[in-house]
Motif scaffolding. Structure first.
Motif, PDB file in Angstrom:
ATOM      1  N   LYS A 120     -44.515  14.874  -3.450  1.00 44.08           N
ATOM      2  CA  LYS A 120     -44.154  13.458  -3.664  1.00 44.08           C
ATOM      3  C   LYS A 120     -45.380  12.562  -3.497  1.00 44.08           C
ATOM      4  N   MET A 121     -46.165  12.827  -2.480  1.00 47.56           N
ATOM      5  CA  MET A 121     -47.363  12.024  -2.245  1.00 47.56           C
ATOM      6  C   MET A 121     -48.287  12.100  -3.465  1.00 47.56           C
ATOM      7  N   TYR A 122     -48.483  13.298  -3.969  1.00 49.60           N
ATOM      8  CA  TYR A 122     -49.417  13.486  -5.088  1.00 49.60           C
ATOM      9  C   TYR A 122     -48.939  12.753  -6.348  1.00 49.60           C
ATOM     10  N   ASP A 124     -46.295  10.493  -6.726  1.00 44.05           N
ATOM     11  CA  ASP A 124     -45.848   9.095  -6.629  1.00 44.05           C
ATOM     12  C   ASP A 124     -46.962   8.146  -6.201  1.00 44.05           C
ATOM     13  N   LYS A 125     -47.868   8.634  -5.353  1.00 42.28           N
ATOM     14  CA  LYS A 125     -48.862   7.715  -4.783  1.00 42.28           C
ATOM     15  C   LYS A 125     -50.270   7.959  -5.344  1.00 42.28           C
ATOM     16  N   LEU A 126     -50.730   9.212  -5.211  1.00 42.08           N
ATOM     17  CA  LEU A 126     -52.141   9.468  -5.514  1.00 42.08           C
ATOM     18  C   LEU A 126     -52.456   9.435  -7.016  1.00 42.08           C
ATOM     19  N   LEU A 129     -53.044   6.310  -8.852  1.00 46.99           N
ATOM     20  CA  LEU A 129     -54.244   5.570  -8.417  1.00 46.99           C
ATOM     21  C   LEU A 129     -55.497   5.993  -9.177  1.00 46.99           C
ATOM     22  N   GLU A 239     -55.022   7.907   4.410  1.00 46.81           N
ATOM     23  CA  GLU A 239     -53.585   7.573   4.374  1.00 46.81           C
ATOM     24  C   GLU A 239     -52.680   8.783   4.284  1.00 46.81           C
ATOM     25  N   TRP A 240     -53.190   9.876   3.698  1.00 43.23           N
ATOM     26  CA  TRP A 240     -52.275  10.992   3.469  1.00 43.23           C
ATOM     27  C   TRP A 240     -52.763  12.342   4.019  1.00 43.23           C
TER      28      TRP A 240
END
Ligand SMILES: O=C(O)C(=O)C[C@]1(C(=O)O)C=C[C@@H](O)C=C1
Length: 258
Positions: A120-122, A124-126, A129, A239-240
């Motif tokens: 999810k981090m990869y 949705d967030k990273l 970016l 952050e992650w």
């Protein structure tokens, strides 16, 4: 050469050797991000509901990761304590002879797998970016790059198990009471070194500048360009990557005496 924990016997395990491996894995993470950044976002790679003419049941990236993990399971990849599948259900057994990995980790470590969170981090967030907008149709290659990024991040974050084991062995008198009390906050405080975290963030930013610098022969070029924004790599870690590595450490330690 990659500093692989498997070459380190249980007795030789030290905070220094484990940190050396984390430093070496930074290179892999930066290089995999640079490779992924060569493609634009390519949103059809992530379409959960591909057109009816497509026989895949999930997204293309899910398909690539699942099928690769099936293949890798057959050659024993997930028998290594350093490796964690994203789709652990129904993986086939290894066809290759078993490898005798040194028993460094406490057996309960095997139940710690936070790849759902990393996934999810990869995505949705990273990824939003650093992947440029656009679609060049290279969805298979894009998914292959995502797989490499995910594997590198997962390996690094789950390395927290080895870091936690070393810290526990070095100071059982400090960690023992917090583990027995199942006190997450106390464990988090014990295992956190803010000055080390600042160094890690600066180093990965520098690596992104060094490895990802656009090389030209034009010396008059004024502004140096980078393939992946170094500030994003530093943010990824701050952050992650480090918070998740610490989360793995806490999860591991909570099970260390059970
Ligand atoms: O080097 C350590 O002591 C670690 O626990 C690793 C790590 C990291 O993820 O890089 C995590 C927590 C510490 O605060 C510092 C760094």
């Amino acid at each position: 050469m990659e500093n692989n924990i498997n070459k380190i016997s249980s007795d030789e395990l030290s905070l220094e050797s484990v940190r050396e491996s984390l430093i070496s894995q930074e290179d892999t993470i930066v290089f995999t991000l640079i490779e992924r950044a060569k493609f634009p976002f390519n949103s059809p790679t992530y379409d959960d509901d591909p057109s009816s003419s497509c026989v895949l049941s999930g997204s293309l990236v899910q398909f690539i990761v699942k099928e690769t993990e099936i293949l890798h399971a057959k050659v024993g990849r997930y028998t290594s304590p350093e490796e964690h599948p994203f789709f652990p259900d129904d993986l086939p057994p290894p066809l290759t002879p078993p490898h005798n990995y040194p028993q460094v980790l406490y057996p309960a470590a095997a139940s710690v797998n936070i790849n759902d969170t990393i996934w999810k981090m990869y995505f949705d967030k990273l990824l939003p970016l650093f992947a440029a907008d656009g679609d060049d149709g290279n969805y298979g290659s894009t998914a292959e790059c995502d797989l490499k990024c995910l594997q590198a991040l997962s390996r690094r974050i789950h390395y927290g198990k080895f870091v936690a084991e070393v810290k526990f062995r070095d100071a059982p008198e400090d960690y023992g009471p917090a583990i027995r009390a199942q006190d997450r906050d106390a464990l988090m405080k014990l295992l956190t070194f803010e000055s080390v975290e600042e160094m890690v963030k600066s180093r990965v930013e520098k690596k992104a500048m060094t490895f990802g610098q656009e090389v030209t022969l034009n010396d008059k070029e004024e502004k140096v360009k980078y393939k992946v924004d170094p500030a994003i790599v530093s943010r990824l870690y701050g952050e992650w990557v480090m918070p998740l590595t610490k989360f793995v450490q806490v999860e591991y330690l909570l099970r260390r005496l059970s």
